[in-house]
Design an enzyme around this catalytic site. Structure first.
Site, short mmCIF file in Angstrom:
data_model
loop_
_atom_site.label_atom_id
_atom_site.label_comp_id
_atom_site.label_asym_id
_atom_site.label_seq_id
_atom_site.Cartn_x
_atom_site.Cartn_y
_atom_site.Cartn_z
N ASP A 17 0.87 -1.17 0.00
CA ASP A 17 0.00 0.00 0.00
C ASP A 17 0.91 1.22 0.00
OD1 ASP A 17 -1.62 2.14 0.54
OD2 ASP A 17 -2.58 1.28 2.31
N ASP A 58 -4.31 -1.40 -2.06
CA ASP A 58 -3.08 -2.19 -2.22
C ASP A 58 -2.79 -2.46 -3.69
OD1 ASP A 58 -2.01 -3.17 0.52
OD2 ASP A 58 -4.18 -3.39 0.67
N TYR A 95 -3.51 9.66 0.24
CA TYR A 95 -3.48 9.33 1.67
C TYR A 95 -2.53 8.15 1.91
CZ TYR A 95 -4.98 8.72 6.44
OH TYR A 95 -4.99 8.65 7.81
N GLY A 108 18.09 -6.20 -0.36
CA GLY A 108 18.21 -7.57 -0.83
C GLY A 108 16.95 -8.39 -0.85
N LYS A 137 -7.87 -4.90 3.81
CA LYS A 137 -8.49 -4.64 5.11
C LYS A 137 -8.57 -5.89 5.98
CE LYS A 137 -9.20 -0.35 3.94
NZ LYS A 137 -8.49 -0.38 2.64
N TYR A 233 0.97 0.57 14.64
CA TYR A 233 -0.03 0.28 13.60
C TYR A 233 0.22 1.15 12.37
CZ TYR A 233 -4.38 -0.40 11.15
OH TYR A 233 -5.30 -0.71 10.18
N LYS A 236 -3.39 -2.63 7.94
CA LYS A 236 -3.47 -4.08 7.97
C LYS A 236 -2.53 -4.68 6.93
CE LYS A 236 -5.36 -6.13 10.40
NZ LYS A 236 -4.86 -6.50 11.74
N ASP A 238 -3.05 -7.05 4.71
CA ASP A 238 -3.65 -7.21 3.38
C ASP A 238 -2.95 -8.31 2.58
OD1 ASP A 238 -5.22 -5.05 4.17
OD2 ASP A 238 -3.87 -3.61 3.25
N SER A 247 -5.72 -31.48 -11.42
CA SER A 247 -4.74 -32.55 -11.66
C SER A 247 -3.84 -32.82 -10.46
CB SER A 247 -3.88 -32.20 -12.88
OG SER A 247 -4.69 -32.02 -14.02
#
Length: 389
Positions: A17, A58, A95, A108, A137, A233, A236, A238, A247
């Site tokens: 995101d 995202d 945002y 890396g 979310k 925080y 999330k 996501d 098969s």
């Protein structure tokens, strides 16, 4: 001779995101175009093929190549794509511009740097259908229930009973995302122990699933926890996932069937609420109501000599209309609880949200209960043997 020359192909799905158009609802076309420009330059040099999509805010980079999992060139390519998208996001004042890029520079591998990553390497079968799932979310444990249904529940997957190549069952790799360790469990024999773990959405997440008879990779999920990486925080996780189908693996219809009955997942508004995971087509992956409900898209591809044929927007099917109705009904019911549990996540799952900062202001205002004292185990005991009013 085919361009693959019998080599293994790697499918890498890397997401981040890096900015939303009007809050957390949508990654705009300009960001996807910035990513596509970077990936296009790398075709035949680093990757074979690619597809760029979005789920909510995202961006999901779906890439095929021959360099194996955790390859520095592939991960560096994804990082550069997200950096270019971040530049555009900042220009547009979107945002949360660049919010999932938790490091100043690439070192890396994107693991531990913010973006989520699911990768698998395999030798192409005669026909190689895969399903790529992308969520918004919610967090990686959202896949615990559906992956169990796909690979361990014969009421969902008839092939577990009828297909000789699946009847020996599947092996689950489960990660303790808090304790940073993993365990392997075989189904059907260890089904109950598996459920004892993956029913805990706070701590345990299915990372991979293997076919037991030959240890062939069947599914993989991104299990990166942004909160544990950033220490606070930042949105999330996501998650994304890749599932092989047909098969010797569950049929495409069996892979999708768990989502016909929506289940509750952690996430939604401010990453602090339980809510339904709603299966939608790409065009409807724009969570707005209370920043939700959480969305999941399913894109079907045929892998052909390393190229990605498709996608087929699987959840756009009318067959999932009833599932969407159920999810919205579930959302209506649980939203009535507002800030109360069970809509609100338990305190242990809110550790990295802004709630602890709110509670800090009350710390000095708490006073002991008269006549009672707390003991370490969390219970209470009387101060003396007499009656306490």
């Amino acid at each position: 001779m085919s361009r693959m020359e019998n080599n293994k192909v790697t499918i890498s799905v890397i997401k981040a995101d890096v900015g939303g158009l009007c809050g957390h609802t949508l990654a705009p076309d300009e960001l996807l175009e910035a990513c596509e420009a970077v990936l296009e330059e790398a075709v035949d040099e680093i990757i074979l093929d690619y597809y760029v999509t979005r789920c909510g805010d995202d961006i999901d980079l779906i890439m095929s190549h021959k360099l194996g999992c955790d390859n520095e060139k592939v991960h560096g390519l994804a990082w550069r794509a997200f950096e270019e998208a971040t530049k555009v996001a900042k220009e547009l004042k979107l945002y949360g511009a660049g919010q999932d890029l938790l490091a100043d520079s690439f070192s890396g591998n994107v693991r531990g740097m913010g973006p989520g990553c699911a990768e698998m390497e395999f030798v192409e079968r005669k026909s190689e259908p895969i399903v790529v799932f992308c969520c918004d979310k919610t967090d990686p444990t959202a896949f615990n229930y559906p992956l169990f249904k796909m690979f361990a529940d014969p009421f969902n997957t008839a092939g577990l009973v009828f297909d000789p190549s699946m009847i020996s069952g599947f092996k689950f790799e489960v990660h303790d995302v808090v304790g940073h360790k993993k365990v392997f469990l075989d189904t059907p024999e260890e089904m109950y122990m598996l459920l004892a773990l993956i029913g805990d959405y706070e701590k345990y997440a299915i990372k991979r699933v293997y076919r037991r008879r030959d240890n062939e990779i069947a599914a993989v999920v991104s299990t990166e926890k942004l909160n544990y990486i950033a220490g606070e925080y930042v949105g999330k996780d996501d998650p994304v996932a890749i599932v092989r189908a047909q098969s010797g693996f569950p049929a495409v219809g069996e892979v999708l069937e768990p989502f016909a009955n929506p289940h509750f997942v952690p996430g939604w508004m401010r990453g602090s609420h339980w809510g339904p995971l709603m299966p939608v087509g790409e065009e409807d992956a724009t969570p707005t109501r209370f920043d939700g409900p959480a969305r999941i898209i399913a894109l079907g591809f045929q892998v052909c000599d390393g190229m990605l044929i498709g996608p087929n927007d699987l959840f756009a099917d009318k067959g999932f209309d009833k599932a969407r109705e159920k999810a919205l009904e579930m959302a209506d019911i649980i939203r009535r609880m507002g800030p109360f549990q069970p809509h609100r996540l338990p305190a242990t799952m809110m550790e990295y949200t802004t709630v602890p900062k709110v509670l800090e202001a009350l710390e000095d205002r708490f006073i002991p209960l008269e006549g009672l004292e707390l003991i370490e185990e969390g219970g209470i005991t009387r101060k003396d043997r007499g009656d306490v009013e």
